[in-house]
Design a protein around this motif. Structure first.
Motif, PDB file in Angstrom:
ATOM      1  N   LEU A 105      26.754   9.668  -7.538  1.00 17.27           N
ATOM      2  CA  LEU A 105      26.087   9.286  -8.271  1.00 17.27           C
ATOM      3  C   LEU A 105      24.459   8.758  -8.260  1.00 17.27           C
ATOM      4  CD1 LEU A 105      29.414   6.947  -8.987  1.00 17.27           C
ATOM      5  CD2 LEU A 105      28.622   9.261 -10.099  1.00 17.27           C
ATOM      6  N   GLY A 106      24.068   8.103  -6.334  1.00 18.76           N
ATOM      7  CA  GLY A 106      22.950   7.239  -6.204  1.00 18.76           C
ATOM      8  C   GLY A 106      22.096   8.863  -5.889  1.00 18.76           C
ATOM      9  N   ASP A 107      22.527   9.770  -5.436  1.00 19.63           N
ATOM     10  CA  ASP A 107      21.238  10.987  -5.617  1.00 19.63           C
ATOM     11  C   ASP A 107      21.011  11.222  -6.707  1.00 19.63           C
ATOM     12  OD1 ASP A 107      22.004  10.985  -2.791  1.00 19.63           O
ATOM     13  OD2 ASP A 107      22.998  12.806  -2.717  1.00 19.63           O
ATOM     14  N   LEU A 108      21.841  10.653  -8.133  1.00 16.43           N
ATOM     15  CA  LEU A 108      21.571  11.426  -8.718  1.00 16.43           C
ATOM     16  C   LEU A 108      20.952  10.185 -10.126  1.00 16.43           C
ATOM     17  CD1 LEU A 108      24.349  14.039 -10.088  1.00 16.43           C
ATOM     18  CD2 LEU A 108      22.024  14.093  -9.461  1.00 16.43           C
ATOM     19  N   GLY A 109      20.429   9.795  -9.264  1.00 14.05           N
ATOM     20  CA  GLY A 109      19.575   7.663  -9.810  1.00 14.05           C
ATOM     21  C   GLY A 109      20.195   6.648 -10.635  1.00 14.05           C
ATOM     22  N   ALA A 110      21.893   6.498 -10.013  1.00 12.95           N
ATOM     23  CA  ALA A 110      22.410   5.188 -10.979  1.00 12.95           C
ATOM     24  C   ALA A 110      21.616   4.348  -8.580  1.00 12.95           C
ATOM     25  CB  ALA A 110      23.471   5.325 -10.485  1.00 12.95           C
ATOM     26  N   GLU A 111      22.489   2.723  -9.549  1.00 14.80           N
ATOM     27  CA  GLU A 111      21.809   1.867  -8.484  1.00 14.80           C
ATOM     28  C   GLU A 111      23.596   1.254  -7.874  1.00 14.80           C
ATOM     29  OE1 GLU A 111      20.368  -2.693  -8.410  1.00 14.80           O
ATOM     30  OE2 GLU A 111      20.305  -1.832 -10.745  1.00 14.80           O
ATOM     31  N   VAL A 112      23.683   1.488  -6.713  1.00 20.56           N
ATOM     32  CA  VAL A 112      24.609   2.074  -5.826  1.00 20.56           C
ATOM     33  C   VAL A 112      24.639   0.598  -5.247  1.00 20.56           C
ATOM     34  CG1 VAL A 112      26.080   3.046  -4.536  1.00 20.56           C
ATOM     35  CG2 VAL A 112      25.179   4.011  -5.832  1.00 20.56           C
ATOM     36  N   LEU A 113      25.487  -0.471  -5.327  1.00 27.86           N
ATOM     37  CA  LEU A 113      25.993  -1.834  -3.852  1.00 27.86           C
ATOM     38  C   LEU A 113      26.875  -1.423  -3.578  1.00 27.86           C
ATOM     39  CD1 LEU A 113      24.938  -4.197  -7.254  1.00 27.86           C
ATOM     40  CD2 LEU A 113      23.228  -3.084  -6.005  1.00 27.86           C
ATOM     41  N   LYS A 114      26.084  -1.613  -2.857  1.00 28.08           N
ATOM     42  CA  LYS A 114      28.232  -1.012  -2.086  1.00 28.08           C
ATOM     43  C   LYS A 114      27.957  -2.575  -1.429  1.00 28.08           C
ATOM     44  CE  LYS A 114      29.265   1.817   2.691  1.00 28.08           C
ATOM     45  NZ  LYS A 114      30.517   2.541   2.200  1.00 28.08           N
ATOM     46  N   SER A 139      17.212  12.274  -6.019  1.00 25.53           N
ATOM     47  CA  SER A 139      15.950  11.521  -5.085  1.00 25.53           C
ATOM     48  C   SER A 139      16.709  11.353  -3.916  1.00 25.53           C
ATOM     49  CB  SER A 139      15.467  10.884  -6.361  1.00 25.53           C
ATOM     50  OG  SER A 139      16.278   9.227  -6.594  1.00 25.53           O
ATOM     51  N   TYR A 140      15.953  11.073  -3.202  1.00 26.41           N
ATOM     52  CA  TYR A 140      16.176  10.525  -1.696  1.00 26.41           C
ATOM     53  C   TYR A 140      15.102   9.006  -1.465  1.00 26.41           C
ATOM     54  CZ  TYR A 140      18.299  15.167  -1.951  1.00 26.41           C
ATOM     55  OH  TYR A 140      18.521  16.531  -2.506  1.00 26.41           O
ATOM     56  N   ARG A 141      15.463   7.839  -2.408  1.00 26.32           N
ATOM     57  CA  ARG A 141      14.855   6.939  -2.699  1.00 26.32           C
ATOM     58  C   ARG A 141      14.948   5.729  -1.562  1.00 26.32           C
ATOM     59  NH1 ARG A 141      18.184   7.992  -6.212  1.00 26.32           N
ATOM     60  NH2 ARG A 141      19.478   6.256  -6.810  1.00 26.32           N
ATOM     61  N   LEU A 142      16.585   5.798  -1.267  1.00 30.65           N
ATOM     62  CA  LEU A 142      16.699   4.528   0.085  1.00 30.65           C
ATOM     63  C   LEU A 142      18.090   4.955   1.128  1.00 30.65           C
ATOM     64  CD1 LEU A 142      18.344   2.002  -2.425  1.00 30.65           C
ATOM     65  CD2 LEU A 142      16.422   1.666  -1.308  1.00 30.65           C
ATOM     66  N   ALA A 143      17.584   4.795   2.055  1.00 28.40           N
ATOM     67  CA  ALA A 143      18.296   5.901   3.498  1.00 28.40           C
ATOM     68  C   ALA A 143      19.103   4.549   3.196  1.00 28.40           C
ATOM     69  CB  ALA A 143      17.373   5.225   4.688  1.00 28.40           C
ATOM     70  N   PRO A 144      20.529   4.901   4.475  1.00 26.40           N
ATOM     71  CA  PRO A 144      21.263   4.401   4.050  1.00 26.40           C
ATOM     72  C   PRO A 144      21.523   2.783   5.178  1.00 26.40           C
ATOM     73  CG  PRO A 144      21.845   6.363   5.298  1.00 26.40           C
ATOM     74  CD  PRO A 144      21.348   6.901   4.443  1.00 26.40           C
TER      75      PRO A 144
END
Length: 440
Positions: free
Chosen positions: A45-54, A388-393
């Protein structure tokens, strides 16, 4: 914020590509998961653009942060394991102890503003914190809530913990994986990757996208119940249908195919090759290549049902004819003749393969502290709205402060009070900050 770079491409071009809105841009995912099946779903989901809050446990975080070596050497006292890095890019990390009432209240408020929530706790495990599906759907009727468990929310096994290895065995997968009886090394073998976890994550993601379309039409959120055992049984595919239609229990065949012949590995003088003939024409072309016109003309082998019936005789003859070849020479000749086949690569070999480079399947990412890493790309290519690859782990808790301020409007005093009480935690200084402290 970290940024990525395509291998072999300019960093500026890669950064521009990663600023494009993905197909799921604008959706907010609250990720209460750990280990692999559910984090795999949220990374997609994050790769496809969603904002993910872990959301992670302060002081510990996702279990896989410690599943090493190898660890990503970043100069910290507690570096993250490679296992964690494989499933947690494009996420922001919040360290919140929701076993504390104050922490549970924070997560409840975050859920009120979320589109999707993903969790993989045991059945009923989140109810005592008010974070179960019924409670959060009352607060946010548009919420899509995915629960991933070993055996689902119902049935006699619902309360059991489920693990990939356990499910590979229970599902029947291991009964058809491994060398057959009577051969050296016979016995059931698990797949070399946690496929039951990964398949469940993929099914969970597909279900989320279906639920989003349902919500688009009706405004309704819903609870999705996704189980490792169900997912792996669904993926018995042709083997299960062979039994349902033919009534014969499938057995282990090693690298051979239950329905297609020849479709297996063969030994050359220096290595093994894979021969995968999916049609009668391809089989005849293989025979011509090997100088075995007699096999192509043999009525026993003219069609796949005959080759399947007499596979042992045929495979012995093919093995005898393939054995004198060098692997690279045979594969080149097969490619020229239109016979499908390939090598058995090691992981380092496939990651260095020119096809993988051409497809840009390796991406370089940089954490906010400057630590670089390579990751495996999202495989599907969307022509209008690519991954996209916006945020590294992220490091554990690196985004706690910023997200609580932005999402819940907490001021600095409130955040500091929660930190002092142990309800939340924030990441320590980034690597460059620590180095600056040492040289000051």
């Amino acid at each position: 914020m970290g940024h990525s770079a395509k291998l072999g491409a300019g960093e500026d071009d890669a950064r521009d590509a990663d600023l494009l809105p993905g197909p799921l841009a604008g959706l907010k995912v609250l990720d209460l998961s750990r280990v692999l099946a559910a984090p795999w779903a949220t990374q997609i989901l994050g790769d496809l653009g969603a904002e993910v809050l872990k959301v992670e446990q302060p002081g510990k975080g996702d279990d896989t942060r410690l599943w090493g070596p190898p660890f990503l050497e970043d100069g910290s006292a507690r570096p993250d394991a490679a296992y964690y890095l494989c499933a947690n890019r494009n996420k922001r990390s919040l360290a919140i102890d929701f076993a504390r009432p104050e922490g549970a209240a924070l997560v409840q408020r975050l859920a009120e503003g979320a589109d999707i929530l993903v969790e993989n706790y045991r059945v009923g495990g989140l109810a005592k914190y008010g974070l179960d599906a019924p409670a959060l759907l009352r607060r946010n009727p548009r919420l899509i809530y995915l629960s991933i468990t070993g055996f689902g929310q119902t049935g006699p096994y619902a309360a059991r913990g489920g693990y990939d290895f356990l499910v590979q065995g229970m599902s029947g997968l291991m009964s058809v994986t491994g060398r057959p009886g009577g051969e050296p090394g016979e016995g059931p073998v698990k797949v070399g990757l946690p496929v039951s976890d990964l398949f469940t994550g993929l099914y969970g993601t597909t279900a989320i996208l279906a639920a989003l379309n349902h919500r688009h039409r009706t405004g309704e959120g819903q609870h999705i119940d996704c189980a490792l055992l169900d997912s792996q049984v669904a993926l018995l595919v042709n083997q299960a249908m062979n039994y349902l239609v033919g009534g014969e229990v499938p057995q282990r065949l090693g690298n051979a195919h239950p329905n297609v012949v020849p479709y297996r590995d063969f030994a050359c003088t220096d290595d093994y090759v894979l021969v995968t003939c999916g049609s009668d024409g391809q089989f005849r072309a293989l025979c011509v290549l090997l100088g075995r016109d007699d096999l192509a003309a043999d009525p026993r082998f003219a069609t796949n049902p005959g080759r399947l019936r007499d596979r042992r005789v045929l495979e012995v003859e093919l093995a005898r004819s393939i054995a004198p070849w060098r692997a690279a020479e045979l594969l080149a000749a097969m490619a020229e003749a239109g016979v499908p086949g390939g090598p058995i690569n090691t992981i380092d070999q496939i990651l260095a393969d020119p096809q993988i480079a051409a497809r840009e399947m390796l991406r370089r990412m940089r954490r906010e502290d400057g630590t670089e890493m390579e990751v495996i790309a999202y495989p599907a290519r969307l022509s209008r709205s690519p991954a996209s690859y916006r945020l590294a782990p992220p490091r554990l808790g690196q985004d706690t402060r910023a997200v609580l301020a932005a999402e819940l409007g907490l001021d600095e005093q409130a955040i500091e009070a929660l930190c002092a009480a142990g309800v939340i935690a924030t990441a320590g200084p980034a690597r460059q900050d620590r180095e600056a402290e040492r040289t000051a």
